[in-house]
Design an enzyme around this catalytic site. Sequence first.
Site, PDB file in Angstrom:
ATOM      1  N   PRO A 122     -13.071  31.095 -29.194  1.00 14.45           N
ATOM      2  CA  PRO A 122     -13.346  32.455 -29.669  1.00 14.45           C
ATOM      3  C   PRO A 122     -12.895  32.634 -31.117  1.00 14.45           C
ATOM      4  O   PRO A 122     -11.997  31.940 -31.600  1.00 14.45           O
ATOM      5  CB  PRO A 122     -12.497  33.323 -28.732  1.00 14.45           C
ATOM      6  CG  PRO A 122     -11.345  32.440 -28.361  1.00 14.45           C
ATOM      7  CD  PRO A 122     -11.900  31.035 -28.306  1.00 14.45           C
ATOM      8  N   THR A 124     -11.202  34.980 -32.275  1.00 14.93           N
ATOM      9  CA  THR A 124      -9.860  35.564 -32.342  1.00 14.93           C
ATOM     10  C   THR A 124      -8.748  34.524 -32.295  1.00 14.93           C
ATOM     11  O   THR A 124      -7.622  34.820 -32.687  1.00 14.93           O
ATOM     12  CB  THR A 124      -9.653  36.554 -31.179  1.00 14.93           C
ATOM     13  OG1 THR A 124     -10.027  35.907 -29.951  1.00 14.93           O
ATOM     14  CG2 THR A 124     -10.501  37.798 -31.375  1.00 14.93           C
ATOM     15  N   ASN A 125      -9.054  33.332 -31.802  1.00 14.07           N
ATOM     16  CA  ASN A 125      -8.043  32.272 -31.706  1.00 14.07           C
ATOM     17  C   ASN A 125      -8.626  30.926 -32.134  1.00 14.07           C
ATOM     18  O   ASN A 125      -8.695  29.990 -31.335  1.00 14.07           O
ATOM     19  CB  ASN A 125      -7.497  32.165 -30.280  1.00 14.07           C
ATOM     20  CG  ASN A 125      -6.380  33.141 -29.993  1.00 14.07           C
ATOM     21  OD1 ASN A 125      -5.505  33.359 -30.831  1.00 14.07           O
ATOM     22  ND2 ASN A 125      -6.419  33.756 -28.840  1.00 14.07           N
ATOM     23  N   GLY A 206     -15.844  36.192 -24.780  1.00 17.83           N
ATOM     24  CA  GLY A 206     -16.462  37.383 -24.215  1.00 17.83           C
ATOM     25  C   GLY A 206     -17.239  37.080 -22.949  1.00 17.83           C
ATOM     26  O   GLY A 206     -17.434  35.917 -22.562  1.00 17.83           O
ATOM     27  N   GLY A 224     -11.803  36.743 -17.413  1.00 13.71           N
ATOM     28  CA  GLY A 224     -12.399  38.060 -17.231  1.00 13.71           C
ATOM     29  C   GLY A 224     -12.019  38.976 -18.378  1.00 13.71           C
ATOM     30  O   GLY A 224     -11.197  38.635 -19.234  1.00 13.71           O
ATOM     31  N   CYS A 259      -6.691  40.065 -25.092  1.00 17.96           N
ATOM     32  CA  CYS A 259      -7.077  40.741 -23.857  1.00 17.96           C
ATOM     33  C   CYS A 259      -5.873  41.329 -23.119  1.00 17.96           C
ATOM     34  O   CYS A 259      -6.031  42.179 -22.251  1.00 17.96           O
ATOM     35  CB  CYS A 259      -7.828  39.783 -22.946  1.00 17.96           C
ATOM     36  SG  CYS A 259      -6.948  38.246 -22.595  1.00 17.96           S
ATOM     37  N   GLU A 353     -11.330  49.153 -22.478  1.00 17.55           N
ATOM     38  CA  GLU A 353     -10.638  48.175 -23.313  1.00 17.55           C
ATOM     39  C   GLU A 353     -10.870  48.540 -24.779  1.00 17.55           C
ATOM     40  O   GLU A 353     -11.971  48.938 -25.160  1.00 17.55           O
ATOM     41  CB  GLU A 353     -11.146  46.762 -23.038  1.00 17.55           C
ATOM     42  CG  GLU A 353     -10.371  45.681 -23.792  1.00 17.55           C
ATOM     43  CD  GLU A 353     -10.844  44.273 -23.475  1.00 17.55           C
ATOM     44  OE1 GLU A 353     -10.008  43.351 -23.520  1.00 17.55           O
ATOM     45  OE2 GLU A 353     -12.037  44.094 -23.180  1.00 17.55           O
TER      46      GLU A 353
END
Length: 491
Positions: A122, A124-125, A206, A224, A259, A353
């Site tokens: 992802p 984000t990381n 995602g 999830g 998350c 979220e």
Amino acid sequence: MPERYAELKLNQDQIDEIEQAFERADKAQREFEKWDQASIDRAIKSVAQIVANSKTFHELVELGIQESAFGDPVSREAKRFKIRGILRDCLREKSVGIIEEIPEKRLVKYAKPVGVIACVIPATNPDLTPAGNAVYAIKARNAIIFSPHPRTLKTSRKTIELMREGLRRVGAPEDLVQILGYKAKINKGISEALMTKCDLIIATGGQGVVRRAYMSGTPAYAVGAGNATMIWDETAKQDLNKAAFNTMRSKTSDFGSGCSADGNIVIHESIWEDALKEMVAVGGYMMSPSEQEAMRKAMWDDECHRHSDTVALSAQDMAKHAGFSIPEDRKYLIASHGTGVFNTSLEGVWSREKLSTVLAVHEYTGEFQNAIDTIMAIHEVGGIGHSVGIFSFDDDHIHRLAMVARVGRIMVRQPQSKANSGSMNNGMPMTSSIGCGTWAGNATSENIHLHHYMNVTWVSREYDKIDWPSDEELFGEFYDPELEKVQYSKY
């Protein structure tokens, strides 16, 4: 595979890159699976150190934020400790030969590699995800091929190049770790094709990535959706400052992009006012009704679709997007007006979220069951299977929540984004992939860790004495001896 490539409309460069990477990975894995445990452990130390040392990880974080244009450099740099934690967990377990013996059942378990793993990274990381997954994969004697996010391709490529160097310096096959995107264009099609080609998928990202992983036909561990929620019951009054500080740490870690970042706090009426004051004291900004409505429009459209340009921004930049300003010392924003509605309509949008430095607070009244009911309602909106936290000193409340909450993990008096996926302060397995169970359509509700990267062979020996309870013992009150008189066969 030719039919799959055609179905996904891959060009020849994409096909060649997948085929060549897999061929190299398969060869490297077959060589490496013959290595002994001590040599494997030395290899993962080398791979982890070359990425997770402070200087190098700082450079990777800077590059990742520069590429993606979001994220907090300070808290993201702290993710290097997650790689240390994964290494710690790996070094404490075996992955070669006998890994477990159960003498009373005369069972012995042997570890085997799964082969070549596909992993989607992802945005984000772009550094933590490949490093953590590679350490687990190598420890289990697998090869791993990464499909990067196009937005952070350079960061992930640099991370993989470093790990390949870490393998070379201990004489291990560098093709145990590879990444796509040197020749071919990275898109959904090439990622899906890689998933189909490999032996196992680790899919962190995602819900689109997760769905594609499960539709690939390859065994997959996926995650999830988040939407982490906390309960503060009346006993939280004993240490409201710590409760607020934990939430601030969780909400602001990498600007709330994870998350596990607290999205909702469900607070008992008896401590409501004091709790809000404590949140402000540790860096929160209480939005006015007009500011909160402006923030809602900056985060979601009128059909509740999340605007991507307000993901993982600082509190100040979030406010700027919404058209107002806040003091520089404020770390996160608090939505408290019109909250407490838990449905999928626009009215209940604050229970969704948030993936940002925005937090929603919801008041509950009366008995603790009302807090549990609130959690259940929030999970109908989003986040089922993922996580719940509770700041409570009442063991009965903790037990009651654990008995019914449809989540894989509950953190007690801990900052969720620092604790859910493993911490040096708790016993959760270290990971960058959080399974959410069948509640969220996942194969496991556990943190994805070493034993998910292995096949296991069970060796069984007979008992000296048969373990065969009588029918009367087995059937209890339902036992009917008359129905057992006719015997067609003996076991």
